[in-house]
Design a protein around this motif. Structure first.
Motif, PDB file in Angstrom:
ATOM      1  N   SER A   5      17.963 -23.489 -19.938  1.00 58.80           N
ATOM      2  CA  SER A   5      19.293 -23.872 -20.400  1.00 58.80           C
ATOM      3  C   SER A   5      19.293 -25.309 -20.908  1.00 58.80           C
ATOM      4  O   SER A   5      18.302 -26.029 -20.803  1.00 58.80           O
ATOM      5  CB  SER A   5      20.296 -23.735 -19.253  1.00 58.80           C
ATOM      6  N   HIS A  45      25.179 -19.796 -16.764  1.00 58.21           N
ATOM      7  CA  HIS A  45      24.748 -18.544 -17.389  1.00 58.21           C
ATOM      8  C   HIS A  45      24.115 -17.645 -16.330  1.00 58.21           C
ATOM      9  O   HIS A  45      23.281 -18.108 -15.556  1.00 58.21           O
ATOM     10  CB  HIS A  45      23.709 -18.807 -18.485  1.00 58.21           C
ATOM     11  N   ILE A  86      24.076 -10.808 -20.560  1.00 55.22           N
ATOM     12  CA  ILE A  86      24.199 -12.138 -19.957  1.00 55.22           C
ATOM     13  C   ILE A  86      25.647 -12.572 -20.104  1.00 55.22           C
ATOM     14  O   ILE A  86      26.306 -12.243 -21.098  1.00 55.22           O
ATOM     15  CB  ILE A  86      23.229 -13.151 -20.608  1.00 55.22           C
ATOM     16  N   SER A 104      28.314 -16.033 -19.665  1.00 51.91           N
ATOM     17  CA  SER A 104      28.413 -17.482 -19.501  1.00 51.91           C
ATOM     18  C   SER A 104      29.729 -17.800 -18.820  1.00 51.91           C
ATOM     19  O   SER A 104      30.645 -16.969 -18.781  1.00 51.91           O
ATOM     20  CB  SER A 104      28.359 -18.175 -20.866  1.00 51.91           C
TER      21      SER A 104
END
Length: 143
Positions: free
Chosen positions: A51, A102, A114, A116
């Motif tokens: 990230s 995330h 995924i 966030s």
């Protein structure tokens, strides 16, 4: 609201790279897709996540060599994940407690998407707006 519902709305596409790829490849992919994290996968198994925060830590630690580092040396591992059956509020609590933005969404051993923190907050706000509108309608009907 379940995480599965959020994935159905936003899609199941996940940016993935292998652990031997360079950090520069992850940065290019994140910039191209305008995202904040890339899942690191090895032979179909989630082994890490890289990230923006990992990049900052790497730059502070290695500065000049950072872009040539492998993702395996810069990623966060083990990865905190959630399941598509989890509730939005539960996942927000995990993100807050673990200080992550995330979470890969798992179905058994397979990643199916995924989410966030932005995705979850957006949907939570929509829920609250709907609740407020419903309460306003009820009060108008009774008034």
């Amino acid at each position: 609201m379940l995480i599965e519902t959020i994935l159905d709305m936003k899609g199941h596409d996940v940016a993935k790279l292998r652990p031997e790829r360079r950090v520069s490849a992850a940065i290019a992919l994140m910039a191209e897709r305008r995202i904040g994290a890339v899942v690191i996968e090895d032979r179909g198994r989630v082994v890490g996540i890289f990230s923006e925060r990992d990049l900052v830590k790497l730059l502070a630690r290695e500065a000049h060599a950072a872009l040539d580092s492998t993702l395996s040396s810069a990623m966060t591992s083990p990865v905190i994940t959630c399941r598509k059956e989890d509730r939005l509020d539960q996942v927000l609590a995990v993100m807050s407690q673990r200080n992550v933005r995330h979470l890969p969404v798992m179905e058994g051993e397979s990643m199916c998407g995924i989410v966030s923190i932005r995705d979850l907050v957006r949907h939570r706000l929509q829920e609250k707006e709907l609740e407020a509108a419903t309460l306003l309608d009820i009060s108008r009907m009774q008034g």
